[in-house]
Design a protein around this motif. Structure first.
Motif, PDB file in Angstrom:
ATOM      1  N   CYS A 121     -24.761 -27.114  57.133  1.00 31.37           N
ATOM      2  CA  CYS A 121     -24.921 -26.202  56.341  1.00 31.37           C
ATOM      3  C   CYS A 121     -23.714 -25.074  56.491  1.00 31.37           C
ATOM      4  CB  CYS A 121     -26.241 -25.192  57.004  1.00 31.37           C
ATOM      5  SG  CYS A 121     -27.754 -26.169  56.794  1.00 31.37           S
ATOM      6  N   LEU A 122     -22.909 -25.109  55.314  1.00 32.64           N
ATOM      7  CA  LEU A 122     -21.702 -24.235  55.303  1.00 32.64           C
ATOM      8  C   LEU A 122     -21.765 -23.190  54.500  1.00 32.64           C
ATOM      9  CD1 LEU A 122     -19.484 -27.720  54.771  1.00 32.64           C
ATOM     10  CD2 LEU A 122     -20.072 -26.550  57.251  1.00 32.64           C
ATOM     11  N   GLN A 123     -20.933 -22.157  55.142  1.00 29.96           N
ATOM     12  CA  GLN A 123     -20.937 -20.709  54.452  1.00 29.96           C
ATOM     13  C   GLN A 123     -19.392 -20.676  54.115  1.00 29.96           C
ATOM     14  OE1 GLN A 123     -22.113 -20.010  57.853  1.00 29.96           O
ATOM     15  NE2 GLN A 123     -24.029 -21.421  57.040  1.00 29.96           N
ATOM     16  N   GLU A 124     -19.133 -19.917  53.093  1.00 27.84           N
ATOM     17  CA  GLU A 124     -17.803 -19.471  52.606  1.00 27.84           C
ATOM     18  C   GLU A 124     -16.997 -20.803  51.942  1.00 27.84           C
ATOM     19  OE1 GLU A 124     -15.094 -16.834  54.467  1.00 27.84           O
ATOM     20  OE2 GLU A 124     -16.798 -15.367  55.021  1.00 27.84           O
ATOM     21  N   VAL A 125     -17.784 -21.507  51.234  1.00 27.54           N
ATOM     22  CA  VAL A 125     -17.135 -22.733  50.652  1.00 27.54           C
ATOM     23  C   VAL A 125     -16.277 -22.330  49.118  1.00 27.54           C
ATOM     24  CG1 VAL A 125     -17.457 -24.970  49.844  1.00 27.54           C
ATOM     25  CG2 VAL A 125     -18.641 -24.113  51.874  1.00 27.54           C
ATOM     26  N   ALA A 126     -15.076 -22.575  48.980  1.00 29.23           N
ATOM     27  CA  ALA A 126     -14.504 -22.376  47.797  1.00 29.23           C
ATOM     28  C   ALA A 126     -14.300 -23.331  46.853  1.00 29.23           C
ATOM     29  CB  ALA A 126     -13.309 -21.414  48.340  1.00 29.23           C
ATOM     30  N   GLN A 127     -14.382 -23.173  45.539  1.00 37.83           N
ATOM     31  CA  GLN A 127     -14.356 -24.152  44.485  1.00 37.83           C
ATOM     32  C   GLN A 127     -13.363 -23.419  43.391  1.00 37.83           C
ATOM     33  OE1 GLN A 127     -17.736 -25.066  41.958  1.00 37.83           O
ATOM     34  NE2 GLN A 127     -17.268 -27.271  42.479  1.00 37.83           N
ATOM     35  N   HIS A 128     -12.143 -23.842  43.646  1.00 40.12           N
ATOM     36  CA  HIS A 128     -11.052 -23.560  42.602  1.00 40.12           C
ATOM     37  C   HIS A 128     -11.017 -21.703  42.545  1.00 40.12           C
ATOM     38  CE1 HIS A 128     -10.639 -27.458  41.505  1.00 40.12           C
ATOM     39  NE2 HIS A 128     -11.806 -27.614  40.912  1.00 40.12           N
ATOM     40  N   PHE A 129     -10.909 -21.087  43.782  1.00 37.90           N
ATOM     41  CA  PHE A 129     -10.923 -19.554  44.007  1.00 37.90           C
ATOM     42  C   PHE A 129      -9.573 -19.269  44.436  1.00 37.90           C
ATOM     43  CE2 PHE A 129     -12.761 -15.774  44.618  1.00 37.90           C
ATOM     44  CZ  PHE A 129     -13.979 -15.610  43.715  1.00 37.90           C
ATOM     45  N   PRO A 130      -8.741 -19.026  43.448  1.00 36.30           N
ATOM     46  CA  PRO A 130      -7.263 -18.870  43.792  1.00 36.30           C
ATOM     47  C   PRO A 130      -7.269 -17.171  44.357  1.00 36.30           C
ATOM     48  CG  PRO A 130      -7.523 -18.833  41.631  1.00 36.30           C
ATOM     49  CD  PRO A 130      -8.537 -19.450  42.164  1.00 36.30           C
ATOM     50  N   GLY A 131      -6.190 -17.167  45.359  1.00 40.91           N
ATOM     51  CA  GLY A 131      -6.131 -15.490  45.806  1.00 40.91           C
ATOM     52  C   GLY A 131      -6.823 -15.370  47.178  1.00 40.91           C
ATOM     53  N   LEU A 132      -7.604 -16.430  47.500  1.00 36.89           N
ATOM     54  CA  LEU A 132      -8.170 -16.308  48.919  1.00 36.89           C
ATOM     55  C   LEU A 132      -7.047 -16.175  49.896  1.00 36.89           C
ATOM     56  CD1 LEU A 132     -11.259 -18.310  48.499  1.00 36.89           C
ATOM     57  CD2 LEU A 132     -11.066 -15.880  48.873  1.00 36.89           C
ATOM     58  N   PRO A 133      -7.067 -15.450  51.057  1.00 36.79           N
ATOM     59  CA  PRO A 133      -5.988 -15.877  52.069  1.00 36.79           C
ATOM     60  C   PRO A 133      -5.650 -17.061  52.393  1.00 36.79           C
ATOM     61  CG  PRO A 133      -7.406 -13.910  52.723  1.00 36.79           C
ATOM     62  CD  PRO A 133      -7.914 -14.814  51.404  1.00 36.79           C
ATOM     63  N   GLY A 134      -4.225 -17.495  52.559  1.00 34.98           N
ATOM     64  CA  GLY A 134      -4.126 -19.041  52.863  1.00 34.98           C
ATOM     65  C   GLY A 134      -4.022 -19.748  51.742  1.00 34.98           C
ATOM     66  N   GLY A 135      -4.725 -19.540  50.673  1.00 30.68           N
ATOM     67  CA  GLY A 135      -4.946 -20.267  49.485  1.00 30.68           C
ATOM     68  C   GLY A 135      -6.189 -20.793  49.402  1.00 30.68           C
ATOM     69  N   GLY A 136      -6.762 -20.948  48.197  1.00 28.41           N
ATOM     70  CA  GLY A 136      -8.219 -21.294  47.883  1.00 28.41           C
ATOM     71  C   GLY A 136      -8.444 -22.146  46.692  1.00 28.41           C
ATOM     72  N   ASP A 137      -7.545 -22.845  46.059  1.00 26.26           N
ATOM     73  CA  ASP A 137      -7.579 -23.461  44.845  1.00 26.26           C
ATOM     74  C   ASP A 137      -8.101 -24.855  44.783  1.00 26.26           C
ATOM     75  OD1 ASP A 137      -7.511 -23.185  41.878  1.00 26.26           O
ATOM     76  OD2 ASP A 137      -5.553 -24.059  41.927  1.00 26.26           O
ATOM     77  N   ASP A 138      -8.660 -25.485  45.914  1.00 30.11           N
ATOM     78  CA  ASP A 138      -9.344 -26.551  46.276  1.00 30.11           C
ATOM     79  C   ASP A 138     -10.752 -26.454  45.662  1.00 30.11           C
ATOM     80  OD1 ASP A 138      -9.325 -29.079  46.993  1.00 30.11           O
ATOM     81  OD2 ASP A 138      -8.794 -28.874  49.049  1.00 30.11           O
ATOM     82  N   ASP A 139     -11.101 -27.781  45.516  1.00 28.71           N
ATOM     83  CA  ASP A 139     -12.446 -28.022  45.024  1.00 28.71           C
ATOM     84  C   ASP A 139     -13.275 -28.307  46.385  1.00 28.71           C
ATOM     85  OD1 ASP A 139     -15.144 -28.719  44.325  1.00 28.71           O
ATOM     86  OD2 ASP A 139     -14.147 -29.778  42.500  1.00 28.71           O
TER      87      ASP A 139
END
Length: 283
Positions: free
Chosen positions: A37-55
């Motif tokens: 069970c994982l929280q704060e999983v990003a999907q192509h969400f740029p602008g997050l600290p450190g980068g978040g454009d991954d799927d």
């Protein structure tokens, strides 16, 4: 049955670097995990600290073949370069998955604080001892008003399930969409609750429900009573928080409390600003 819950901060470690492969390596090193069970999983969400454009959901699902992936987006917005940008919770199960529910949690207006939409992902898992609802969530950080409302929403979901379980199903509709499917009172609710042991929010989560065995109990307290919870944040020098404390929990319904065998914080990884939480239930 082994469940791991972890706020992975979209793969961003205590060093501020986003490296989802590091997250995956930590999870793979935990033996015999049935449900992740994982929280704060990003999907192509740029602008997050450190980068978040991954799927993130796709990469994590591909890293665990043999596990069924269930993603629930709390935020689902237009992407910067087209498509959708999503942020939410991911459940991975190597046990069969039945019904799935994605509950958007309430966010009553609280103009004094920033806030974001929150979600709880629920899946009915075929455990060895019978069907079990596993729910993973991440509650509001800033607004106490919203966090309290979200806790009551989780309790209301449990109360509705308990009430429905007392009613005999009606089998007169041939449409398969109306078919009766398992959705037991037995449940685990895990995740980042953004509150501390001893807080009013923690106490509210554990208040009794009309059906006693449906009420939630902190799995740590099942095993250790009033002993202090080990910290789940603040261990490895991340920019947040400024002290160690516990805000990640696993709550179990009363009917399965006797199955709790272990509740442990995995303290030796710095792959997130949170630590993984490991829950073992007897089969």
């Amino acid at each position: 049955m082994r469940i791991v819950s972890w706020n992975i901060q979209w793969g961003r470690g205590a060093d501020g670097i986003v490296a989802l492969e590091r997250t995956i390596a930590v999870l793979r090193a935990i033996p015999d995990v049935d449900v992740i069970c994982l929280q704060e999983v990003a999907q192509h969400f740029p602008g997050l600290p450190g980068g978040g454009d991954d799927d993130g959901p796709a990469r994590l699902a591909a890293a665990f073949p043999g596990y069924e992936a269930v993603f629930g987006a709390a935020l689902d917005v237009p992407g910067a370069c087209g498509g959708r940008a999503c942020f939410g919770n991911l459940l991975l199960s190597r046990l069969p998955v039945g019904q799935v529910f994605r509950h958007l949690l309430p966010s009553p207006p609280d103009p004094a604080w920033p806030s974001m939409q929150r979600v709880c992902v629920e899946a009915v898992i075929a455990a060895a001892f019978g069907p079990l609802r596993v729910m993973t969530t991440h509650l509001e950080y800033y607004s106490g008003l919203q966090r309290a409302a979200q806790i009551q929403a989780l309790r209301a979901i449990q109360q509705d399930v308990a009430a429905t379980a007392q009613v005999a199903p009606v089998g007169k509709e041939s449409n398969p969409a109306f078919a009766t499917r398992p959705r037991p009172v037995s449940a685990v609710v895990c995740g980042d609750f953004n509150c501390e042991p001893g807080s009013s929010d923690h106490a509210a989560m554990c208040e009794a429900l009309p059906l006693a065995e449906a009420g939630f109990i902190d799995a740590w307290q099942v095993l250790h009573g009033a002993a202090p919870h080990p910290p789940s944040v603040g261990l490895h020098g991340a920019e947040w928080p400024d002290r160690p404390y516990c805000c990640d929990f696993a709550f179990v319904s009363g009917d399965i409390a006797a199955r709790v065998r272990e509740l442990r914080v995995i303290a030796d990884t710095d792959a997130s600003d949170h630590q993984p939480l490991l829950l073992d239930l007897a089969d």
